[in-house]
Design a protein around this motif. Structure first.
Motif, PDB file in Angstrom:
ATOM      1  N   THR A   1       0.706  -1.091  -0.156  1.00 53.64           N
ATOM      2  CA  THR A   1      -0.013  -0.520  -0.037  1.00 53.64           C
ATOM      3  C   THR A   1       0.645   0.995   0.174  1.00 53.64           C
ATOM      4  O   THR A   1       2.444   1.298   0.031  1.00 53.64           O
ATOM      5  CB  THR A   1      -0.716  -0.168   1.016  1.00 53.64           C
ATOM      6  OG1 THR A   1      -0.338   0.015   2.398  1.00 53.64           O
ATOM      7  CG2 THR A   1      -1.797  -0.748   0.602  1.00 53.64           C
TER       8      THR A   1
ATOM      9  N   VAL B   1      -6.546  -0.813  -6.609  1.00 54.37           N
ATOM     10  CA  VAL B   1      -4.886  -0.403  -8.082  1.00 54.37           C
ATOM     11  C   VAL B   1      -6.680  -0.853  -9.200  1.00 54.37           C
ATOM     12  O   VAL B   1      -5.932  -0.747  -9.818  1.00 54.37           O
ATOM     13  CB  VAL B   1      -4.352  -1.044  -7.440  1.00 54.37           C
ATOM     14  CG1 VAL B   1      -4.390  -2.829  -8.033  1.00 54.37           C
ATOM     15  CG2 VAL B   1      -2.873  -0.623  -9.548  1.00 54.37           C
TER      16      VAL B   1
ATOM     17  N   THR C   1      -9.331   2.256 -11.856  1.00 56.99           N
ATOM     18  CA  THR C   1      -8.162   3.454 -12.967  1.00 56.99           C
ATOM     19  C   THR C   1      -7.832   4.726 -13.223  1.00 56.99           C
ATOM     20  O   THR C   1      -7.700   5.138 -14.333  1.00 56.99           O
ATOM     21  CB  THR C   1      -8.960   2.729 -15.178  1.00 56.99           C
ATOM     22  OG1 THR C   1     -10.040   2.642 -15.123  1.00 56.99           O
ATOM     23  CG2 THR C   1      -8.519   0.968 -14.506  1.00 56.99           C
TER      24      THR C   1
ATOM     25  N   LEU D   1      -3.602   3.556  -1.190  1.00 64.26           N
ATOM     26  CA  LEU D   1      -3.994   2.789  -2.417  1.00 64.26           C
ATOM     27  C   LEU D   1      -3.383   2.244  -2.516  1.00 64.26           C
ATOM     28  O   LEU D   1      -1.894   1.263  -1.391  1.00 64.26           O
ATOM     29  CB  LEU D   1      -3.122   3.744  -3.896  1.00 64.26           C
ATOM     30  CG  LEU D   1      -2.819   3.093  -4.690  1.00 64.26           C
ATOM     31  CD1 LEU D   1      -4.391   2.687  -5.568  1.00 64.26           C
ATOM     32  CD2 LEU D   1      -1.632   3.766  -5.727  1.00 64.26           C
TER      33      LEU D   1
ATOM     34  N   TYR E   1      -2.301  -2.538  -3.777  1.00 67.00           N
ATOM     35  CA  TYR E   1      -2.203  -2.873  -4.991  1.00 67.00           C
ATOM     36  C   TYR E   1      -2.796  -4.172  -5.249  1.00 67.00           C
ATOM     37  O   TYR E   1      -1.607  -4.538  -5.236  1.00 67.00           O
ATOM     38  CB  TYR E   1      -0.229  -2.196  -5.508  1.00 67.00           C
ATOM     39  CG  TYR E   1      -0.246  -1.281  -5.729  1.00 67.00           C
ATOM     40  CD1 TYR E   1       0.695  -1.177  -7.041  1.00 67.00           C
ATOM     41  CD2 TYR E   1       0.946  -0.469  -4.723  1.00 67.00           C
ATOM     42  CE1 TYR E   1       0.797   0.003  -7.293  1.00 67.00           C
ATOM     43  CE2 TYR E   1       0.683   1.311  -5.674  1.00 67.00           C
ATOM     44  CZ  TYR E   1       1.108   0.908  -6.272  1.00 67.00           C
ATOM     45  OH  TYR E   1       1.467   2.868  -6.953  1.00 67.00           O
TER      46      TYR E   1
ATOM     47  N   TYR F   1      -0.755   2.498 -12.215  1.00 72.51           N
ATOM     48  CA  TYR F   1      -0.596   3.381 -11.011  1.00 72.51           C
ATOM     49  C   TYR F   1       1.308   3.258 -10.951  1.00 72.51           C
ATOM     50  O   TYR F   1       1.290   3.177  -9.361  1.00 72.51           O
ATOM     51  CB  TYR F   1      -1.251   3.683  -9.850  1.00 72.51           C
ATOM     52  CG  TYR F   1      -2.528   4.051 -10.173  1.00 72.51           C
ATOM     53  CD1 TYR F   1      -2.742   5.436 -11.063  1.00 72.51           C
ATOM     54  CD2 TYR F   1      -3.468   3.266 -10.102  1.00 72.51           C
ATOM     55  CE1 TYR F   1      -4.142   5.274 -10.726  1.00 72.51           C
ATOM     56  CE2 TYR F   1      -4.370   3.138 -10.632  1.00 72.51           C
ATOM     57  CZ  TYR F   1      -4.705   4.340 -10.309  1.00 72.51           C
ATOM     58  OH  TYR F   1      -5.920   4.715 -11.091  1.00 72.51           O
ATOM     59  N   ARG F   2       2.487   2.723 -12.056  1.00 72.09           N
ATOM     60  CA  ARG F   2       3.485   2.206 -12.026  1.00 72.09           C
ATOM     61  C   ARG F   2       3.919   3.665 -11.624  1.00 72.09           C
ATOM     62  O   ARG F   2       5.418   3.672 -10.066  1.00 72.09           O
ATOM     63  CB  ARG F   2       3.586   1.596 -12.720  1.00 72.09           C
ATOM     64  CG  ARG F   2       5.633   1.104 -12.790  1.00 72.09           C
ATOM     65  CD  ARG F   2       5.647   0.346 -13.936  1.00 72.09           C
ATOM     66  NE  ARG F   2       6.586   1.325 -14.962  1.00 72.09           N
ATOM     67  CZ  ARG F   2       7.133   0.809 -16.504  1.00 72.09           C
ATOM     68  NH1 ARG F   2       7.697  -0.127 -16.647  1.00 72.09           N
ATOM     69  NH2 ARG F   2       6.815   2.185 -17.393  1.00 72.09           N
TER      70      ARG F   2
END
Length: 340
Positions: free
Chosen positions: A122, A245, A248, A267, A269, A290-291
């Motif tokens: 996170t 994640v 979008t 956030l 992941y 969100y890389r």
């Protein structure tokens, strides 16, 4: 200490932990104390990272962990098929043993009086005082929308489920264990023994084996009727934000994500394997949602080490190539990997 953050990690999630700690420092405050609970004994990199940070400690005491691991083992021994199924799969004791260590935060002698738990995958996006404030009114606080999909919490086909919890509870009280806030002293030993007695009387039948710790924690909270608050259900719809994640539509403003103009709290992941993060940090150009946000926080204090990708990005969920599919069908994929 009064308030603090816990997370759970080992060296396998090292890159994700660094990103989480940096996001806490920048967005929640550099003075917020954090305790990293050792998932297992593979924590050489974690120890070094913790030693470099003034407000971060590490907990790696087997005696503290043992009682929660034993409790969870007794929980799953009460299940009609779990232990046997896992043994047949080659899993020792029970699935994801190390995840139980985080529950030492509930012990009456734990580090923080009030705490927030974040999974290592996170990123914290804003100050978290409002969560601690809510703990003045409730003993368990969450912020997610897992209640919309209880199938990852309980076995919904079990006839026992609706004999124990109402459909209304199932539709409203479910939460994801990647983030929650609570207090030390919750779930004392005598209460855990009572819970075990209820599970042994048949209630373990509806626990979800695919996410054992998440299922048991939800059961414990619901069965004990511990006071509960979910920001995701209680905030106005124009103020509540997502956290996963898989959403979008979040907007990136200076490395902070916003949902319809509202700043995210965190956030998660969720669903992305740690292998992906490790491969990206090793320089492999794998794209995932969100890389850039992850890479920003991971390399916040060492931008010179951030990967410089020179190849075309490959989607994290891209189907295997035709050649790989053929090798798999022929049973040769492992040999091919070894040969490289």
């Amino acid at each position: 200490m009064t308030n603090g953050i816990y997370t759970l990690a080992n060296d396998y999630v090292y890159h994700q932990l660094v990103a989480l700690l940096n996001s806490i420092e920048v967005n929640a405050g550099e003075d917020v104390p954090v305790c990293v609970i050792a998932y297992n004994d593979q924590i050489e990199q974690i120890r070094a990272e913790v030693a470099s940070r003034k407000n971060v400690t590490i907990l790696e005491n087997p005696e503290i962990f043992t009682r929660w691991e034993e409790f969870s083992y007794q929980v799953w021994k009460s299940h009609p098929t779990a232990i046997q199924t896992w043994q047949e799969q080659g899993i020792k004791k029970f699935y994801r043993v190390g995840e139980n260590r985080r529950y030492c935060a509930f012990d009456p002698d734990s580090l923080f009086e009030k705490f927030i738990y974040f999974d290592a995958d996170t990123l914290v996006m804003q100050p978290i005082n409002f969560i601690f404030d809510q703990l003045e009114h409730d003993d368990f606080v969450v912020y997610d929308f897992q209640y919309q999909d209880p199938s990852h919490i309980y076995n919904l086909s079990s006839p026992q489920l609706l004999q124990v919890f109402s459909q209304k509870q199932i539709d409203s009280d479910i939460f994801c264990s990647g983030f929650y806030a609570s207090k030390r002293g919750i779930f004392p030993p005598e209460q855990r023994e009572w819970l075990l007695s209820q599970l042994r009387n048949g209630e373990s039948d509806f626990l979800y084996m695919g996410a054992p710790n998440q299922s048991v924690l939800n059961y414990m909270r619901m069965k004990t009727n511990t006071s509960f608050y979910n920001f995701g259900r209680n905030l106005p719809t124009d103020k509540a934000t997502g956290c996963a994640v898989t959403s979008t539509h979040f907007e990136n403003r200076n490395h902070i994500l916003y949902d319809k103009g509202n700043r995210l709290t965190y956030l998660h992941y969720i669903g992305l394997s740690s292998k992906i993060f490790n491969r990206v940090c090793a320089g492999e150009n794998i794209d995932f949602p969100y890389r850039d946000i992850f890479l920003h926080y991971r390399y916040l204090h060492e931008p010179e080490n951030r990967p410089n990708f020179t190849t075309k990005p490959k989607a994290y969920n891209a189907p295997p190539s035709l050649g790989t599919r053929i090798l798999r069908k022929l049973g040769l994929s492992n040999q091919a990997r070894v040969a490289k």
